[in-house]
Design a protein around this motif. Structure first.
Motif, PDB file in Angstrom:
ATOM      1  N   ALA A 113       6.127   7.238  -5.195  1.00  0.00           N
ATOM      2  CA  ALA A 113       5.406   6.468  -4.252  1.00  0.00           C
ATOM      3  C   ALA A 113       6.326   6.208  -3.082  1.00  0.00           C
ATOM      4  N   GLU A 131       0.692  11.522   3.949  1.00  0.00           N
ATOM      5  CA  GLU A 131       0.794  11.460   2.479  1.00  0.00           C
ATOM      6  C   GLU A 131      -0.184  11.499   1.667  1.00  0.00           C
ATOM      7  N   ASP A 132      -0.377  12.101   0.410  1.00  0.00           N
ATOM      8  CA  ASP A 132      -1.217  11.823  -0.479  1.00  0.00           C
ATOM      9  C   ASP A 132      -1.520  10.322  -1.105  1.00  0.00           C
ATOM     10  N   ARG A 182       5.259   9.386  -9.487  1.00  0.00           N
ATOM     11  CA  ARG A 182       4.602  10.364  -8.256  1.00  0.00           C
ATOM     12  C   ARG A 182       5.740   9.889  -7.062  1.00  0.00           C
ATOM     13  N   SER A 212      -6.609  11.436  -5.407  1.00  0.00           N
ATOM     14  CA  SER A 212      -6.778  11.688  -6.801  1.00  0.00           C
ATOM     15  C   SER A 212      -6.668  10.433  -7.578  1.00  0.00           C
ATOM     16  N   VAL A 229      -3.312   7.996  -4.025  1.00  0.00           N
ATOM     17  CA  VAL A 229      -3.581   8.164  -5.567  1.00  0.00           C
ATOM     18  C   VAL A 229      -4.410   6.783  -5.726  1.00  0.00           C
ATOM     19  N   THR A 264       3.803   9.650  -1.759  1.00  0.00           N
ATOM     20  CA  THR A 264       2.487   9.274  -2.278  1.00  0.00           C
ATOM     21  C   THR A 264       2.232   7.905  -1.872  1.00  0.00           C
ATOM     22  N   ILE A 303      -0.029   4.680  -3.362  1.00  0.00           N
ATOM     23  CA  ILE A 303      -0.813   4.496  -4.463  1.00  0.00           C
ATOM     24  C   ILE A 303      -1.331   2.991  -4.094  1.00  0.00           C
ATOM     25  N   SER A 359      -2.146   6.320   4.069  1.00  0.00           N
ATOM     26  CA  SER A 359      -1.786   7.734   3.605  1.00  0.00           C
ATOM     27  C   SER A 359      -2.129   8.452   5.021  1.00  0.00           C
TER      28      SER A 359
END
Length: 120
Positions: A77, A29-30, A75, A53, A32, A2, A4, A24
């Motif tokens: 990260a 990757e996700d 998470r 998110s 946040v 993730t 962040i 990202s």
């Protein structure tokens, strides 16, 4: 993994958000967004067209940066993105620096972005 982004309602945080979206996407990757001041600044679940998110520190927690770092660990990260504001030495001495706290305590790499910086 993730990416962040630490965010508040500042130009530096907007630059960090743009850089976080770019990272990202580049990494696949996700994303946040961690709203350090506990106020959700986005109306939906996308930022610059990227799915995202949101997390906020617990309102009872007096250390939002600690909450950010805990979230990064939880998470897993791969990167934490922060906005960086120039401060005088006196300002750093009297008020400390959230950015410095993140840079010194993070278990993941940290990308510090200045306002006005454009991600590539």
């Amino acid at each position: 993994m993730t990416v962040i982004v630490a965010r508040t309602d500042t130009p530096e945080s907007e630059a960090a958000l743009s850089a976080g979206v770019a990272e990202s996407r580049r990494r696949g990757e996700d994303l946040v967004v961690f709203n350090l001041d506990g106020v959700r600044l986005d109306p939906d679940d996308t930022v610059e067209g990227a799915p995202v998110s949101f997390e906020e520190p617990d309102p009872r927690d007096r250390d939002p940066v600690g909450s950010l770092l805990d979230t990064a660990t939880r998470r897993e990260a791969s990167l934490i993105v922060i906005g960086l504001k120039r401060r005088s030495p006196t300002g750093k001495l009297l008020f400390g620096s959230m950015a410095q706290h993140v840079l010194l305590e993070a278990n993941a790499p940290v990308l510090a972005v200045k306002a006005g910086a454009k991600p590539e």
